[in-house]
Design a protein around this motif. Sequence first.
Motif, PDB file in Angstrom:
ATOM      1  N   TYR A   1      49.008  53.606  56.094  1.00 38.05           N
ATOM      2  CA  TYR A   1      48.862  52.962  57.396  1.00 38.05           C
ATOM      3  C   TYR A   1      47.533  52.216  57.490  1.00 38.05           C
ATOM      4  CZ  TYR A   1      52.869  55.530  59.374  1.00 38.05           C
ATOM      5  OH  TYR A   1      54.120  56.018  59.651  1.00 38.05           O
ATOM      6  N   GLU A   2      46.454  52.875  57.133  1.00 34.36           N
ATOM      7  CA  GLU A   2      45.133  52.274  57.325  1.00 34.36           C
ATOM      8  C   GLU A   2      44.947  51.027  56.458  1.00 34.36           C
ATOM      9  OE1 GLU A   2      42.044  55.186  56.975  1.00 34.36           O
ATOM     10  OE2 GLU A   2      42.833  56.428  58.609  1.00 34.36           O
ATOM     11  N   SER A   3      45.423  51.092  55.219  1.00 36.36           N
ATOM     12  CA  SER A   3      45.284  49.910  54.343  1.00 36.36           C
ATOM     13  C   SER A   3      46.192  48.775  54.810  1.00 36.36           C
ATOM     14  CB  SER A   3      45.601  50.290  52.895  1.00 36.36           C
ATOM     15  OG  SER A   3      46.941  50.750  52.791  1.00 36.36           O
TER      16      SER A   3
ATOM     17  N   GLY B   1      45.816  46.344  72.651  1.00 36.23           N
ATOM     18  CA  GLY B   1      46.459  46.577  71.361  1.00 36.23           C
ATOM     19  C   GLY B   1      47.943  46.785  71.575  1.00 36.23           C
ATOM     20  N   ALA B   2      48.768  46.286  70.653  1.00 47.14           N
ATOM     21  CA  ALA B   2      50.222  46.445  70.783  1.00 47.14           C
ATOM     22  C   ALA B   2      50.843  46.553  69.397  1.00 47.14           C
ATOM     23  CB  ALA B   2      50.837  45.277  71.540  1.00 47.14           C
TER      24      ALA B   2
ATOM     25  N   ALA C   1      49.396  53.208  65.800  1.00 45.68           N
ATOM     26  CA  ALA C   1      49.261  51.854  65.237  1.00 45.68           C
ATOM     27  C   ALA C   1      48.684  50.895  66.276  1.00 45.68           C
ATOM     28  CB  ALA C   1      50.622  51.355  64.757  1.00 45.68           C
ATOM     29  N   ALA C   2      49.163  50.971  67.528  1.00 43.85           N
ATOM     30  CA  ALA C   2      48.641  50.101  68.585  1.00 43.85           C
ATOM     31  C   ALA C   2      47.166  50.371  68.839  1.00 43.85           C
ATOM     32  CB  ALA C   2      49.451  50.315  69.864  1.00 43.85           C
ATOM     33  N   LEU C   3      46.766  51.646  68.787  1.00 40.21           N
ATOM     34  CA  LEU C   3      45.362  51.999  69.000  1.00 40.21           C
ATOM     35  C   LEU C   3      44.500  51.536  67.830  1.00 40.21           C
ATOM     36  CD1 LEU C   3      43.597  53.556  71.048  1.00 40.21           C
ATOM     37  CD2 LEU C   3      44.020  55.621  69.713  1.00 40.21           C
ATOM     38  N   PHE C   4      45.028  51.656  66.617  1.00 35.23           N
ATOM     39  CA  PHE C   4      44.269  51.284  65.418  1.00 35.23           C
ATOM     40  C   PHE C   4      43.956  49.786  65.398  1.00 35.23           C
ATOM     41  CE2 PHE C   4      43.699  50.176  60.963  1.00 35.23           C
ATOM     42  CZ  PHE C   4      42.920  51.226  60.479  1.00 35.23           C
TER      43      PHE C   4
END
Length: 721
Positions: free
Chosen positions: A247-249, A27-28, A134-137
Amino acid sequence: MKYDVKVDLKNREEEYSFSEVAKQANGAAWLRSGDTVLLATVVIDETEVVKDDFLPLTVQYIEKTYAAGKIPGGFFKRETKPSDFETLTSRIVDRSLRPLFPKGFGHPTQITILALSVDKEADLQVLALNAASAALFVSDIAINTSVSAIRAVKIDGALVLNPTLSQLGDATLDLFLSGSKEDLLMIEMRSIGSNQVDTDFIIDPLLDPTLSAPLMTKHVSNAVAEDELVSILEKAQELLFENNTKYESSFAPFQKEANEIEYKVHVVNEDMVAYVRTHHFEDIKAAMNQMAKSERSTALRALRKKILLKQEHWDEVTLKDAIEKVKRIQVRSQILNERVRADGRALNEIRPISISTNVLPKAHASCLFTRGQTQALVVLTLGGPKDAQMFEMLTDDGVQNENFMVHYNFPGFSVGEASPITGVKRRELGHGNLAKRALEPIVDFEGRTIRLVSEILESNGSSSMATVCGGYMALRAAEIETCDVVAGIAMGMVSEGDKYAILSDIMGLEDHDGDLDFKVTGSKSGITAMQMDIKLGGISLAVLKEALYQAKEGRAHIIDIMIEAEKAIELNDGVLPSSDFFHINPSFIGDIIGQAGKTIREIIEKFEVAIDIDKKDGKVKVTGKSKSGVKAAREHIEGIVNTPKTPKIEYKVGDIHKGTVKKIVDFGAFIELPDGTDGLAHISKISEQRVEKVSDVLKEGQEVKVEVLEFKGNKISLGIV
């Protein structure tokens, strides 16, 4: 750079790209906010699984000096070991994201955040966590929860969320929070500086009585009251919900398909658990009463050997897990159901405390602070401004000086471990930083550099809080003025369903088997620093408020013991540097300095002191290696100030006076006039005949008649009659 997502936040805008760079990582996230650019990557080792009950997560936040248009200073022109700021930021990200990983996740995981471009107003800690989350998500790890950070500060009494660095410089409260939509996961808080409060008028006899009497001031720390802190947390939590929802959406369309990941299936043998509970429950209770970690481990090891003599076919590792489960159940149930802890204390009871000051005769000051089976030896060293620690932040224009340092050391022997003492670890750096933030608001440095070193000699919980208490006592043992008394206490919590219990002054066992690690420092009136990590996924503000007030009660108990211990302090007079501050009438400064600095040099040499004088305000600072020398120097200066002066004579051109040759120089002679005023007789005005060498005509100490020839500003030109 093509950006996939733009997120509008309070006082800030963030843009993210997920597909342009670092495509080999799991993830990045490329994050831009203003002129600041960070790259966060997540990589997991899918082949190796760590079998221990531990998440092998490593977080590295790394600043590149080119990000601010700088070349690294020093001999090596490339980035070397991480700075304190980088290490502390890495810890913040680690502690915030660790709770997201599912139970049983045993793959070594590396999160790297690179600061590639930085503007001077960027809050890099907030942005680092947001980029890493964000990279992890969006990675192929099955984590579908966003975590973000908010910084809340108070400026002129008003709450500001997501401030710029310039605004942070004017703040009296700095609160860093991280959390998800539902849960508050981590808090770092510090009060900043102190206010100067006016008190009564007094008259200083050294001041000119015709001047207005000086208004005395005292420093008051900006400690934050518990109710006010909870109110701020409530507002911040609302913003966390709003931000993480965005963030999630926004990130959901860019999530990779989750990989099939092997989880550690940690199964405890329930037959062994039942056997241990039935036959050896009292043995485990007895082992828990061995409060030191080393003693408890020895007792449990002996219990395992005892059981294996009867159950020879059992595996010792499996049996160890069963005993650990029984121990955990017993610790928690006893607290929740009986409201009694493993060592017999009540939930809000503090362990016995003993305090000894100046136990090291050649150190400037020291304190041996013992609370239960936790012991810190805190040693203070005083220095001058030149002893300050130089450092440079990526967002700084130049070098800064840190004149208050707290260094924390945690050797293996403090917990009975046979391990070598190596370099400073992240945990040691973090604990030292927490103690520094706790004590800094109450100290008036007055041009000094102060270093506190905490050597943890024994640890069974709360060693960082012992450092705060011992640090305060070391300050007082060096006779350093503080505007308040500050202590620290570690709080914990155990909860099952709707039942919970808040614990004061937790020990290692309760930290290990509990749900909350909550360190809070401050005075009887408010909080100066706080650090909280929540292990169970979140905490309600109502419970947090209860914990804050229970911590306040515990601090007050500890502070009373510390105040009593202050009465027994005996200074290391022969070793401790001393300083004194007082005022004089500015018109006397010339007398103290003397002709060409002669008088002040004599004072410095005679009493072995350093003297700093503010010529405008008449402030005098005297520092020296001994209290007696500083005292004698002050008395000498006061003697000069209190010696009546001959009334000044109003000199006019053409006046004739008697004078004394004070000093001979190549170009003439300085002549002291009757009222002590100096004038210059130029070599051309000494004789009607040409003079090659002044000393051929005049001698120092010789009485001469002089005529006032002219005035040049405050200077008088004389001629020998």
